[in-house]
Design a protein around this motif. Structure first.
Motif, PDB file in Angstrom:
ATOM      1  N   LEU A 107      36.302 -31.784  31.171  1.00  0.00           N
ATOM      2  CA  LEU A 107      35.981 -33.208  31.184  1.00  0.00           C
ATOM      3  C   LEU A 107      35.725 -33.627  29.742  1.00  0.00           C
ATOM      4  CD1 LEU A 107      35.186 -35.385  33.443  1.00  0.00           C
ATOM      5  CD2 LEU A 107      32.842 -34.694  33.011  1.00  0.00           C
ATOM      6  N   SER A 108      36.210 -34.791  29.354  1.00  0.00           N
ATOM      7  CA  SER A 108      35.905 -35.256  28.008  1.00  0.00           C
ATOM      8  C   SER A 108      35.553 -36.733  28.022  1.00  0.00           C
ATOM      9  CB  SER A 108      37.085 -35.005  27.062  1.00  0.00           C
ATOM     10  OG  SER A 108      38.167 -35.829  27.391  1.00  0.00           O
ATOM     11  N   LEU A 109      34.763 -37.095  27.039  1.00  0.00           N
ATOM     12  CA  LEU A 109      34.370 -38.486  26.834  1.00  0.00           C
ATOM     13  C   LEU A 109      34.869 -38.904  25.463  1.00  0.00           C
ATOM     14  CD1 LEU A 109      32.687 -40.997  27.773  1.00  0.00           C
ATOM     15  CD2 LEU A 109      30.809 -40.035  26.420  1.00  0.00           C
ATOM     16  N   GLN A 110      35.681 -39.937  25.426  1.00  0.00           N
ATOM     17  CA  GLN A 110      36.182 -40.445  24.163  1.00  0.00           C
ATOM     18  C   GLN A 110      35.516 -41.787  23.883  1.00  0.00           C
ATOM     19  OE1 GLN A 110      40.447 -40.553  24.440  1.00  0.00           O
ATOM     20  NE2 GLN A 110      40.622 -38.347  24.771  1.00  0.00           N
ATOM     21  N   ILE A 111      34.962 -41.913  22.683  1.00  0.00           N
ATOM     22  CA  ILE A 111      34.334 -43.155  22.264  1.00  0.00           C
ATOM     23  C   ILE A 111      35.158 -43.712  21.112  1.00  0.00           C
ATOM     24  CG2 ILE A 111      32.236 -44.268  21.420  1.00  0.00           C
ATOM     25  CD1 ILE A 111      30.657 -41.868  22.511  1.00  0.00           C
ATOM     26  N   ALA A 112      35.674 -44.904  21.295  1.00  0.00           N
ATOM     27  CA  ALA A 112      36.496 -45.520  20.257  1.00  0.00           C
ATOM     28  C   ALA A 112      35.621 -46.263  19.252  1.00  0.00           C
ATOM     29  CB  ALA A 112      37.488 -46.483  20.893  1.00  0.00           C
ATOM     30  N   ALA A 113      36.044 -46.232  17.994  1.00  0.00           N
ATOM     31  CA  ALA A 113      35.352 -46.969  16.932  1.00  0.00           C
ATOM     32  C   ALA A 113      33.845 -46.750  17.013  1.00  0.00           C
ATOM     33  CB  ALA A 113      35.698 -48.455  17.002  1.00  0.00           C
ATOM     34  N   THR A 114      33.433 -45.492  16.868  1.00  0.00           N
ATOM     35  CA  THR A 114      32.035 -45.117  17.033  1.00  0.00           C
ATOM     36  C   THR A 114      31.122 -45.920  16.114  1.00  0.00           C
ATOM     37  OG1 THR A 114      32.865 -42.889  17.461  1.00  0.00           O
ATOM     38  CG2 THR A 114      30.501 -43.147  17.251  1.00  0.00           C
ATOM     39  N   GLN A 115      30.023 -46.368  16.682  1.00  0.00           N
ATOM     40  CA  GLN A 115      29.057 -47.192  15.958  1.00  0.00           C
ATOM     41  C   GLN A 115      27.722 -46.455  15.829  1.00  0.00           C
ATOM     42  OE1 GLN A 115      28.842 -50.639  18.458  1.00  0.00           O
ATOM     43  NE2 GLN A 115      30.996 -51.189  18.156  1.00  0.00           N
ATOM     44  N   PRO A 116      26.895 -46.841  14.875  1.00  0.00           N
ATOM     45  CA  PRO A 116      25.587 -46.185  14.746  1.00  0.00           C
ATOM     46  C   PRO A 116      24.781 -46.200  16.037  1.00  0.00           C
ATOM     47  CG  PRO A 116      26.038 -47.511  12.816  1.00  0.00           C
ATOM     48  CD  PRO A 116      27.149 -47.797  13.791  1.00  0.00           C
ATOM     49  N   GLY A 117      24.928 -47.245  16.817  1.00  0.00           N
ATOM     50  CA  GLY A 117      24.209 -47.332  18.088  1.00  0.00           C
ATOM     51  C   GLY A 117      24.675 -46.335  19.129  1.00  0.00           C
ATOM     52  N   ASP A 118      25.772 -45.646  18.838  1.00  0.00           N
ATOM     53  CA  ASP A 118      26.259 -44.610  19.759  1.00  0.00           C
ATOM     54  C   ASP A 118      25.545 -43.278  19.532  1.00  0.00           C
ATOM     55  OD1 ASP A 118      29.635 -45.882  19.362  1.00  0.00           O
ATOM     56  OD2 ASP A 118      28.149 -46.351  20.921  1.00  0.00           O
ATOM     57  N   SER A 119      24.762 -43.199  18.476  1.00  0.00           N
ATOM     58  CA  SER A 119      24.025 -41.961  18.201  1.00  0.00           C
ATOM     59  C   SER A 119      23.054 -41.679  19.344  1.00  0.00           C
ATOM     60  CB  SER A 119      23.248 -42.086  16.887  1.00  0.00           C
ATOM     61  OG  SER A 119      24.119 -42.183  15.788  1.00  0.00           O
ATOM     62  N   ALA A 120      23.236 -40.540  19.974  1.00  0.00           N
ATOM     63  CA  ALA A 120      22.427 -40.198  21.149  1.00  0.00           C
ATOM     64  C   ALA A 120      22.838 -38.807  21.601  1.00  0.00           C
ATOM     65  CB  ALA A 120      22.661 -41.201  22.279  1.00  0.00           C
ATOM     66  N   VAL A 121      22.197 -38.329  22.656  1.00  0.00           N
ATOM     67  CA  VAL A 121      22.637 -37.108  23.318  1.00  0.00           C
ATOM     68  C   VAL A 121      23.446 -37.516  24.540  1.00  0.00           C
ATOM     69  CG1 VAL A 121      21.926 -34.993  24.493  1.00  0.00           C
ATOM     70  CG2 VAL A 121      20.646 -35.813  22.501  1.00  0.00           C
ATOM     71  N   TYR A 122      24.599 -36.899  24.702  1.00  0.00           N
ATOM     72  CA  TYR A 122      25.489 -37.224  25.803  1.00  0.00           C
ATOM     73  C   TYR A 122      25.524 -36.055  26.788  1.00  0.00           C
ATOM     74  CZ  TYR A 122      26.941 -41.273  23.168  1.00  0.00           C
ATOM     75  OH  TYR A 122      26.928 -42.468  22.504  1.00  0.00           O
ATOM     76  N   PHE A 123      25.356 -36.383  28.047  1.00  0.00           N
ATOM     77  CA  PHE A 123      25.349 -35.385  29.111  1.00  0.00           C
ATOM     78  C   PHE A 123      26.493 -35.636  30.071  1.00  0.00           C
ATOM     79  CE2 PHE A 123      21.263 -33.414  28.403  1.00  0.00           C
ATOM     80  CZ  PHE A 123      20.507 -34.404  27.791  1.00  0.00           C
ATOM     81  N   CYS A 124      27.148 -34.563  30.476  1.00  0.00           N
ATOM     82  CA  CYS A 124      28.041 -34.671  31.619  1.00  0.00           C
ATOM     83  C   CYS A 124      27.320 -34.101  32.829  1.00  0.00           C
ATOM     84  CB  CYS A 124      29.357 -33.943  31.370  1.00  0.00           C
ATOM     85  SG  CYS A 124      29.222 -32.149  31.234  1.00  0.00           S
ATOM     86  N   ALA A 125      27.679 -34.588  33.981  1.00  0.00           N
ATOM     87  CA  ALA A 125      27.090 -34.098  35.226  1.00  0.00           C
ATOM     88  C   ALA A 125      28.175 -34.072  36.285  1.00  0.00           C
ATOM     89  CB  ALA A 125      25.924 -34.985  35.665  1.00  0.00           C
ATOM     90  N   GLU A 126      28.068 -33.111  37.190  1.00  0.00           N
ATOM     91  CA  GLU A 126      29.022 -32.999  38.276  1.00  0.00           C
ATOM     92  C   GLU A 126      28.287 -33.027  39.600  1.00  0.00           C
ATOM     93  OE1 GLU A 126      30.818 -29.093  38.923  1.00  0.00           O
ATOM     94  OE2 GLU A 126      29.433 -28.268  37.448  1.00  0.00           O
ATOM     95  N   ARG A 127      28.990 -33.465  40.607  1.00  0.00           N
ATOM     96  CA  ARG A 127      28.419 -33.480  41.946  1.00  0.00           C
ATOM     97  C   ARG A 127      29.356 -32.730  42.869  1.00  0.00           C
ATOM     98  NH1 ARG A 127      27.743 -39.163  44.699  1.00  0.00           N
ATOM     99  NH2 ARG A 127      29.950 -38.786  45.107  1.00  0.00           N
ATOM    100  N   GLU A 128      28.770 -31.833  43.643  1.00  0.00           N
ATOM    101  CA  GLU A 128      29.552 -31.047  44.584  1.00  0.00           C
ATOM    102  C   GLU A 128      30.067 -31.934  45.712  1.00  0.00           C
ATOM    103  OE1 GLU A 128      27.101 -26.863  44.136  1.00  0.00           O
ATOM    104  OE2 GLU A 128      26.471 -28.360  45.608  1.00  0.00           O
ATOM    105  N   SER A 129      31.202 -31.583  46.224  1.00  0.00           N
ATOM    106  CA  SER A 129      31.783 -32.372  47.305  1.00  0.00           C
ATOM    107  C   SER A 129      31.206 -31.940  48.642  1.00  0.00           C
ATOM    108  CB  SER A 129      33.301 -32.198  47.323  1.00  0.00           C
ATOM    109  OG  SER A 129      33.638 -30.847  47.589  1.00  0.00           O
TER     110      SER A 129
END
Lengths: 114, 114
Positions: free
Chosen positions: B73-95
């Motif tokens: 899984l990937s997250l693409q952020i276009a034209a990254t801004q200073p306000g994008d500075s953070a910790v990013y988490f992915c999460a999954e849910r079982e079916s």
């Protein structure tokens, strides 16, 4: 619409004591989930409540317990605190159980055990 | 047990560049994936989600890609801004079932340099 509120925001306790944390969900949300967040383990699911019933539970010892009231407000309790319980405890509310992207998190309660 | 992990614990990018945050998951039974952003002192905030019957979903400046073949899984952020500075988490849910928990990754810290 007011967001998820958690009280207190910061707490310092000593080993062996117990602590109760409170969470008020978004108005109309009936599901409340609790998470423990630590730098080394990330977000660890504690439990989820819906309509005053525990719907799901993570892999935490029995010292961790929770409950939900008829107004959907929830509390979690940790008894016999250990140093390793120091963490940020996050509450998330959602309209119904198992909802993913519709979870809204509170700012957390920072618990420090000394 | 099953877990969600991240390839990179930290990512540093220049303002204006595109950012790509990666996540590997191991549970092929998961049918729903979410990205959250957590800024300092705040709880996680929903960014975007994707179901397993899709391989791409776009939001405002963000795109999530899902490759079920390699469980990535990937997250693409276009034209990254200073306000994008953070910790990013992915999460999954079982079916399946009514009591499906979210399983969270450890997070990637994104630092945007002006």
């Amino acid at each position: 619409k007011a967001g998820v509120t958690q009280t207190p925001r910061y707490l310092i306790k000593t080993r062996g004591q117990q602590v109760t944390l409170s969470c008020s969900p978004i108005s109309g949300h009936r599901s409340v989930s609790w998470y423990q967040q630590t730098p080394g383990q990330g977000l660890q699911f504690l439990f989820e409540y819906f309509s005053e019933t525990q719907r799901n539970k993570g892999n935490f010892p029995g010292r961790f317990s929770g409950r939900q009231f008829s107004n959907s407000r929830s509390e979690m309790n940790v008894s016999t605190l250990e140093l390793g319980d120091s963490a940020l405890y996050l509450c998330a509310s959602s309209p119904y159980p198992g909802s993913g992207g519709e979870q809204y998190f509170g700012p957390g309660t920072r618990l420090t055990v000394t | 047990g099953e877990s969600v992990g991240l390839h990179l614990p930290t990512l540093s990018v220049q303002e204006g560049d595109n950012s790509i945050i990666n996540c590997a998951y191991s549970n092929s039974a998961s049918d729903y994936f979410i990205w959250y952003k957590q800024e300092s002192g705040k709880g996680p905030q929903f960014i975007i989600d994707i179901r397993s019957n899709m391989d791409k979903r776009q939001g405002q400046r963000v795109t999530v890609l899902l490759n079920k073949t390699v469980k990535h899984l990937s997250l693409q952020i276009a034209a990254t801004q200073p306000g994008d500075s953070a910790v990013y988490f992915c999460a999954e849910r079982e079916s399946g079932g009514n009591n499906r928990k979210l399983i969270w990754g450890l997070g990637t810290s994104l630092a945007v340099n002006p």
